[in-house]
Design an enzyme around this catalytic site. Sequence first.
Site, short mmCIF file in Angstrom:
data_model
loop_
_atom_site.label_atom_id
_atom_site.label_comp_id
_atom_site.label_asym_id
_atom_site.label_seq_id
_atom_site.Cartn_x
_atom_site.Cartn_y
_atom_site.Cartn_z
N ARG A 86 56.60 -3.99 40.21
CA ARG A 86 56.30 -3.28 41.36
C ARG A 86 56.39 -4.27 42.58
NH1 ARG A 86 52.77 1.33 43.07
NH2 ARG A 86 51.17 0.54 44.43
N HIS A 127 59.79 6.55 48.74
CA HIS A 127 59.26 6.09 47.43
C HIS A 127 59.52 7.13 46.28
CE1 HIS A 127 56.30 2.88 49.06
NE2 HIS A 127 56.46 3.61 50.13
N GLU A 150 57.65 10.90 48.75
CA GLU A 150 57.52 10.47 47.39
C GLU A 150 58.82 11.39 46.47
OE1 GLU A 150 56.45 8.16 45.55
OE2 GLU A 150 54.40 7.79 47.08
N HIS A 206 58.69 -0.72 46.91
CA HIS A 206 58.22 -0.89 45.33
C HIS A 206 59.54 -1.02 44.46
CE1 HIS A 206 54.02 1.01 46.52
NE2 HIS A 206 54.27 -0.20 46.26
N GLU A 229 61.08 1.59 41.89
CA GLU A 229 61.42 3.02 42.30
C GLU A 229 62.72 2.81 42.68
OE1 GLU A 229 58.16 3.77 45.24
OE2 GLU A 229 56.83 3.20 43.94
#
Length: 442
Positions: A263, A332, A403, A209, A212
């Site tokens: 994104r 991510h 994440e 993405h 990020e």
Amino acid sequence: MTLLLVIVVFSCVFVACQTAPQDQSWTEDVVSYSGFQLWSATPRNKTEREFLLKIRQDYELEVWRESRSDNRPVDLLISPDFQTELKLRLADAQIPYEVKIADMQTEINNENPNITDSGTEFENRFTTRFKRYMAAFISFIPGHKMDWNSYHRVDDIYGYLNYLADTYPRLVQLVSVGSSYEGRPLYVVRISSSSSGTKPAIWIDGGIHAREWISPAVATYIIQQLVEVADNERLLRNVDWYIMPVMNPDGYEYTHVNNRLWRKTRSMTGSRCRGADPNRNFGYQWGGKGTSRDKCSEIYHGSNAFSEPETRAVSNFISGKANQIQVYLTLHSYGQYLLIPWGYAVEYPADYNEMRDLAKAAASKFRRYKYTVGNSADLLYPAAGGSDDWAKSIGIKYSYTVELADTGRHGFILPASFIQPVCEDFFPALEVFVDKVATIKV
């Protein structure tokens, strides 16, 4: 003589820049987020969750963080056009919320303080083009511009990867697995203390993405630690590494030049909207929950599985080494989670408990940041077509989504001052995965 050489080299660079495949981002307007705010609303029951869902749909709000549970915040990007009205609606519904970012453009402007050195400012068209020529010219000079005090553009990252391959040829192999939609190479770094390719391997990717930014920063830090820090040699004795710091280079570059919050990929879709969500484009349970057919949606799954050249190239490369790769980590942001398949629905693989135990052991290594471990669809939301589900489906046992920081104060706009702490906190967890797979025969 020196001046003549500089003139000749710069002339060659200018011609190369004119004739090489180019993206068109420099011709597009820069998106401003002046006045936009990040709100974090906390629904306390099903009725309030449904109310927030209706608001999101009515105002077509961009969701930064979702939640399926009560008392967990939902982060929403709010246009200045809707702020007064939404304040009243949330007050009437008595749903508590907090303004996390009061002006998004100010946050963006302050994110990367070394902006002049790193070239990440939102430049006008002429400045952008000139800096590209200069970046290509500088690339002829030995060395690199990488550090972990600022966020870097694709050219800096790729320059560093080439530097490592040239400087440590017995340890580093730079593999181009294909090209992006706009013609950028898709690089995977193979790090190995042997040339046989018979050791079990760990795969890490970043930058799926585009917005990020902390993800490619952590991926490149891992590369630097494995290659240039002698004390980490133990991590190479029994394990090979495949690391792809920027899986979506077109989108990532676009976030540096045009739209910081982009994104998706940058492919043409046959509509006014470009790109697909690469993490909805992998070929396992493609097109299921948490995806969209709408080409303008942030979670558009693409015209078919692996429609994007980036996901297709990565899947082809990994499939060819699926017997060797034992761990798949995709980086991510944000939220601080270690997420376990399946993501397409609240379903659990047969070896879920074993995967959870390994993830918890890794999470126990973190000191600055606390990570939550669990099933991705259960903790967050269902999302079909994800890369970790696909990796698990082809037999890579230990497949996870990470994440990274933070938990919502800055969200995707994590200041560059956080890069070093996040990287240093994350790296020790890799030893847990190394110890797990080191004895596996491949």
